[in-house]
Design a protein around this motif. Structure first.
Motif, PDB file in Angstrom:
ATOM      1  N   VAL A  88      39.353 -31.417  29.137  1.00 46.41           N
ATOM      2  CA  VAL A  88      40.434 -31.683  28.198  1.00 46.41           C
ATOM      3  C   VAL A  88      40.872 -33.128  28.399  1.00 46.41           C
ATOM      4  O   VAL A  88      41.132 -33.552  29.540  1.00 46.41           O
ATOM      5  N   ALA A  89      40.936 -33.900  27.325  1.00 43.87           N
ATOM      6  CA  ALA A  89      41.274 -35.321  27.424  1.00 43.87           C
ATOM      7  C   ALA A  89      42.257 -35.685  26.324  1.00 43.87           C
ATOM      8  O   ALA A  89      42.366 -34.994  25.303  1.00 43.87           O
ATOM      9  N   ALA A  90      42.967 -36.797  26.546  1.00 44.48           N
ATOM     10  CA  ALA A  90      43.885 -37.343  25.549  1.00 44.48           C
ATOM     11  C   ALA A  90      43.480 -38.781  25.263  1.00 44.48           C
ATOM     12  O   ALA A  90      43.213 -39.557  26.193  1.00 44.48           O
ATOM     13  N   ALA A  91      43.419 -39.140  24.008  1.00 45.87           N
ATOM     14  CA  ALA A  91      43.059 -40.500  23.585  1.00 45.87           C
ATOM     15  C   ALA A  91      44.208 -41.094  22.786  1.00 45.87           C
ATOM     16  O   ALA A  91      44.857 -40.400  21.995  1.00 45.87           O
ATOM     17  N   HIS A  92      44.436 -42.379  22.998  1.00 46.37           N
ATOM     18  CA  HIS A  92      45.496 -43.093  22.281  1.00 46.37           C
ATOM     19  C   HIS A  92      44.915 -44.389  21.762  1.00 46.37           C
ATOM     20  O   HIS A  92      44.447 -45.220  22.530  1.00 46.37           O
ATOM     21  N   ARG A  93      44.882 -44.513  20.430  1.00 47.85           N
ATOM     22  CA  ARG A  93      44.321 -45.701  19.781  1.00 47.85           C
ATOM     23  C   ARG A  93      42.874 -45.933  20.220  1.00 47.85           C
ATOM     24  O   ARG A  93      42.459 -47.041  20.525  1.00 47.85           O
ATOM     25  N   GLY A  94      42.119 -44.877  20.264  1.00 46.70           N
ATOM     26  CA  GLY A  94      40.693 -44.968  20.576  1.00 46.70           C
ATOM     27  C   GLY A  94      40.369 -45.082  22.043  1.00 46.70           C
ATOM     28  O   GLY A  94      39.213 -45.276  22.402  1.00 46.70           O
ATOM     29  N   GLU A  95      41.363 -44.951  22.910  1.00 47.25           N
ATOM     30  CA  GLU A  95      41.154 -45.124  24.344  1.00 47.25           C
ATOM     31  C   GLU A  95      41.532 -43.848  25.078  1.00 47.25           C
ATOM     32  O   GLU A  95      42.610 -43.274  24.854  1.00 47.25           O
ATOM     33  N   ILE A  96      40.635 -43.375  25.970  1.00 48.08           N
ATOM     34  CA  ILE A  96      40.919 -42.198  26.781  1.00 48.08           C
ATOM     35  C   ILE A  96      41.964 -42.577  27.826  1.00 48.08           C
ATOM     36  O   ILE A  96      41.739 -43.448  28.673  1.00 48.08           O
ATOM     37  N   VAL A  97      43.130 -41.923  27.779  1.00 43.60           N
ATOM     38  CA  VAL A  97      44.214 -42.267  28.694  1.00 43.60           C
ATOM     39  C   VAL A  97      44.477 -41.168  29.721  1.00 43.60           C
ATOM     40  O   VAL A  97      45.234 -41.381  30.670  1.00 43.60           O
ATOM     41  N   TRP A  98      43.897 -39.972  29.502  1.00 41.99           N
ATOM     42  CA  TRP A  98      44.117 -38.868  30.447  1.00 41.99           C
ATOM     43  C   TRP A  98      43.040 -37.827  30.229  1.00 41.99           C
ATOM     44  O   TRP A  98      42.583 -37.601  29.097  1.00 41.99           O
ATOM     45  N   GLN A  99      42.609 -37.202  31.331  1.00 45.69           N
ATOM     46  CA  GLN A  99      41.657 -36.100  31.191  1.00 45.69           C
ATOM     47  C   GLN A  99      41.738 -35.182  32.397  1.00 45.69           C
ATOM     48  O   GLN A  99      42.196 -35.571  33.470  1.00 45.69           O
ATOM     49  N   MET A 100      41.279 -33.959  32.191  1.00 47.56           N
ATOM     50  CA  MET A 100      41.319 -32.939  33.231  1.00 47.56           C
ATOM     51  C   MET A 100      40.180 -31.959  32.996  1.00 47.56           C
ATOM     52  O   MET A 100      39.854 -31.636  31.851  1.00 47.56           O
ATOM     53  N   THR A 101      39.573 -31.500  34.085  1.00 43.58           N
ATOM     54  CA  THR A 101      38.485 -30.519  34.004  1.00 43.58           C
ATOM     55  C   THR A 101      38.998 -29.161  34.496  1.00 43.58           C
ATOM     56  O   THR A 101      39.628 -29.080  35.556  1.00 43.58           O
ATOM     57  N   VAL A 102      38.730 -28.112  33.711  1.00 44.20           N
ATOM     58  CA  VAL A 102      39.157 -26.762  34.073  1.00 44.20           C
ATOM     59  C   VAL A 102      37.943 -25.847  34.009  1.00 44.20           C
ATOM     60  O   VAL A 102      37.122 -25.950  33.094  1.00 44.20           O
TER      61      VAL A 102
END
Length: 418
Positions: free
Chosen positions: A168-182
């Motif tokens: 699971v990841a979060a992108a802001h303005r085309g840039e990955i700013v956070w991610q997590m693996t579950v």
């Protein structure tokens, strides 16, 4: 007057017709090529399913479905994902197939899809992705699940996912700013909270944000969906089948015997008839020579309350009718015995009547001897499981031998592995 007008009238009409005909021919060949490619991929995928090479079968069925969408292919693709362990993908596929079958009025395929859904639902893992409330930029975040953009409508809702690891990841303005693996196992549930604001510092990675996947529009062609190659249930030629069951029922037999007379020397002739309760085991081992048609060997062995046994076996053919029923026939070889005490009268073998009317019991075990006969099979499916199906079954039979006849009418349950 334009001097080229007669030329146009003479040559332009035929030329236009020729061009249109060539275009239609090329378009027809392209369509035929697409259809043949879809059929070829479907056949290859089905063959790999039979060989249990699911990792190779699923991509071929998926491409066949993309080229030529059909209900039969969708069911086989969902079944392939189920056997591969992708229970959520299979569950979603059977959901779509159920809706399609219901819309088309295909009751058999609808029942098959419903049975698979009921079996899969307890095994599906669920993942909820939450976006934290507040924080600037929350409305501009793009949430990614395994690299694919997640529609905001699906935020904070449980989603079916296949067992295994998910990113699971979060992108802001085309840039990955956070991610997590579950990591999830079958039947597990998990919640993942995504921070609304981008954390300070350099981003861990930069990636282009994909757009939500666009599926090609499905082509609805009922004639294609009814092709004989696209069977409703995943089952094809080339696999072994096994069956085991228990039966109880009624056995009738009549046999002749010869025994010594009590009142006069010589042999007496008797006809012994009995009706008794039967408890038997039945089995089938065969090979799916054609789709829905199995050839093999069926056996039935039982004990009955007349102090005897029933043994019958022989070559058998079994055919599946629709989704729920199975019928078959068997050429039987075997015998039946009974052990009784008789006080009936008899006749001397030499034809005299001096022995008739004798009393006193005669105890003996009477056999039909080597017998030939026919058997039938009628089964109704009660439930499905990943390994096979459970049937309510009856296998009546009739045997005739040199010394008598026997017939049975049993009823029981049998499980068929496929």
């Amino acid at each position: 007057m334009n001097p080229l007008r007669p030329f146009r009238r003479t040559f332009c009409g035929p030329l236009a017709a020729a061009l249109l005909g060539a275009s239609a021919l090329l378009w027809g060949r392209q369509v035929a090529a697409e259809e043949s490619a879809a059929e070829r991929l479907f056949r290859e995928g089905r063959a790999l399913l039979v060989e249990q090479r699911f990792a190779e079968a699923c991509p071929k069925l998926e491409e066949s479905q993309r080229l030529e969408p059909s209900l039969g292919t969708k069911l086989n693709l969902a079944f392939c994902h189920e056997r591969l362990g992708n229970v959520a993908t299979a569950w979603v596929g059977f959901q779509e197939a159920l809706i399609t079958a219901r819309t088309a009025g295909d009751a058999a395929r609808e029942a098959f899809a419903r049975a698979r859904l009921d079996a899969l639902e307890p095994r599906v893992p669920w993942l909820r992705v939450r976006v934290s409330a507040g924080g600037a930029g929350a409305d501009r975040l793009v949430i990614l699940l395994d690299g694919a953009a997640l529609d905001p409508v699906a935020w904070d809702k449980e989603l079916p996912v296949d067992p295994g690891e998910h990113v699971v990841a979060a992108a802001h303005r085309g840039e990955i700013v956070w991610q997590m693996t579950v990591a999830l196992k079958e039947s597990e549930r998990a919640d993942v909270a995504v921070p609304a604001a981008a954390p300070p510092g350099p981003a861990p990675a930069r990636a282009a944000v994909p757009r939500p996947e666009q599926r090609p529009p499905a082509r609805r062609d009922e004639a294609r969906e009814e092709r004989s190659a696209r069977a409703a249930e995943p089952g094809a030629a080339g696999g072994f089948v096994y069956e085991a069951g228990v039966l109880v029922g009624y056995l009738w037999q009549e046999a002749d015997m010869y025994d010594a007379c009590f009142t006069t020397p010589g042999s007496c002739y008797f006809t012994a008839e009995s009706s008794s309760l039967l408890a038997a085991a039945t089995g089938f081992f065969g090979y799916t020579a054609m789709e829905r048609l199995d050839f093999g060997l069926r056996a039935q062995i039982g004990l009955h309350s007349g102090d005897g046994v029933l043994i019958a076996l022989g070559p058998s053919a079994s055919y599946q009718l629709g989704e729920r029923f199975r019928v078959g026939s068997t050429l039987l070889f075997g015998t039946a015995t009974q052990g009784e005490a008789f006080e009936e009268g008899g006749y001397l073998q030499d034809g005299s009547s001096s022995g008739y009317g004798l009393r006193g019991p005669i105890e003996n075990s009477i056999s039909l001897g080597f017998s030939l006969g026919l058997g039938a099979e009628l089964g109704m499916k009660l439930m499905d499981s990943p390994a096979g199906s459970l049937f309510l079954q009856t296998t009546p039979l009739f045997l005739i031998g040199a010394d008598g006849v026997a017939a049975s009418l049993p009823l029981g349950v049998a499980y068929r592995w496929k």
